[in-house]
Design a protein around this motif. Structure first.
Motif, PDB file in Angstrom:
ATOM      1  N   UNK A  26      33.905 -71.939  57.679  1.00  0.00           N
ATOM      2  CA  UNK A  26      33.320 -71.575  56.311  1.00  0.00           C
ATOM      3  C   UNK A  26      35.118 -71.026  55.347  1.00  0.00           C
ATOM      4  N   UNK A  27      36.093 -70.833  56.025  1.00  0.00           N
ATOM      5  CA  UNK A  27      37.630 -71.021  55.403  1.00  0.00           C
ATOM      6  C   UNK A  27      37.914 -71.839  55.071  1.00  0.00           C
ATOM      7  N   UNK A  28      37.860 -73.188  56.294  1.00  0.00           N
ATOM      8  CA  UNK A  28      38.364 -74.373  55.631  1.00  0.00           C
ATOM      9  C   UNK A  28      38.179 -74.856  54.634  1.00  0.00           C
ATOM     10  N   UNK A  29      36.668 -74.554  54.603  1.00  0.00           N
ATOM     11  CA  UNK A  29      36.029 -75.675  53.291  1.00  0.00           C
ATOM     12  C   UNK A  29      36.498 -74.541  52.070  1.00  0.00           C
ATOM     13  N   UNK A  30      36.234 -73.251  52.219  1.00  0.00           N
ATOM     14  CA  UNK A  30      36.118 -72.559  50.962  1.00  0.00           C
ATOM     15  C   UNK A  30      37.630 -72.712  50.519  1.00  0.00           C
ATOM     16  N   UNK A  31      38.734 -72.953  51.048  1.00  0.00           N
ATOM     17  CA  UNK A  31      40.128 -73.082  51.175  1.00  0.00           C
ATOM     18  C   UNK A  31      39.778 -74.103  49.813  1.00  0.00           C
ATOM     19  N   UNK A  32      39.738 -75.211  50.376  1.00  0.00           N
ATOM     20  CA  UNK A  32      39.661 -77.260  50.299  1.00  0.00           C
ATOM     21  C   UNK A  32      38.385 -76.675  48.523  1.00  0.00           C
ATOM     22  N   UNK A  33      37.982 -75.576  48.477  1.00  0.00           N
ATOM     23  CA  UNK A  33      36.956 -75.776  47.077  1.00  0.00           C
ATOM     24  C   UNK A  33      37.744 -75.336  45.908  1.00  0.00           C
TER      25      UNK A  33
END
Length: 162
Positions: free
Chosen positions: A45-52
């Motif tokens: 969840x957090x890794x994808x949010x930071x990637x976005x």
């Protein structure tokens, strides 16, 4: 598309080992603290949010950017679950650490690719206010879910190590 999945994998790796290497309590809500399914979903969840967030700075089209990405951030951990459990569906319990780690890498990468496809197609459509509200509510619920259970987990199999 490939670059985003690779950046996601890099951030995922940092969050997977960030707490273990630093011991900083401040990182508990975003980093993995054990090998439970829950912790891997939280990391995704957090890794994808930071990637976005990183993607946003390079995006040519800013209008309509966030809603598809917030929804894909909410969904990505569940893509991980669905894909991950295909290995035991077809092969049962796998004892090999090499297979387990390789499968984890493939699953994480595929979840990012699926999320990108999902958001690219979603941003082609006009989203109604009610749908945008649902996206925001699900995102807030996800943040509460991943943060609260980072500090005290209920006894449910998804939260425990096996």
């Amino acid at each position: 598309m490939l670059w985003k999945a690779l950046i996601f994998l890099g951030i995922y790796a940092v969050l997977h080992f960030g707490y273990e290497l630093s011991g900083w309590e401040l990182l508990k809500p975003i980093c993995g603290v054990d090998e439970s399914v829950f912790e891997h979903l939280k990391i995704g969840f957090w890794a994808y949010f930071f990637t976005n967030i990183i993607e946003y700075f390079f995006a040519k089209k800013k209008h309509g950017f966030w809603y598809p990405r917030i929804l894909s951030t909410v969904l990505l951990p569940w893509f991980i679950v669905l894909i991950w459990y295909m290995l035991p569906v077809f092969f049962g319990h796998v004892e090999s650490l090499a297979v387990d780690l390789s499968w984890a890498f493939v699953v994480t990468f595929l979840a990012a690719i699926l999320s990108e496809i999902f958001e690219r197609n979603l941003e082609r459509n006009s989203l109604g206010t009610d749908f945008k509200t649902v996206i925001v509510v699900l995102f807030i619920i996800s943040i509460i879910f991943y943060t609260a259970f980072s500090f005290e987990k209920p006894w449910i199999d998804v939260f425990t190590e096996h």
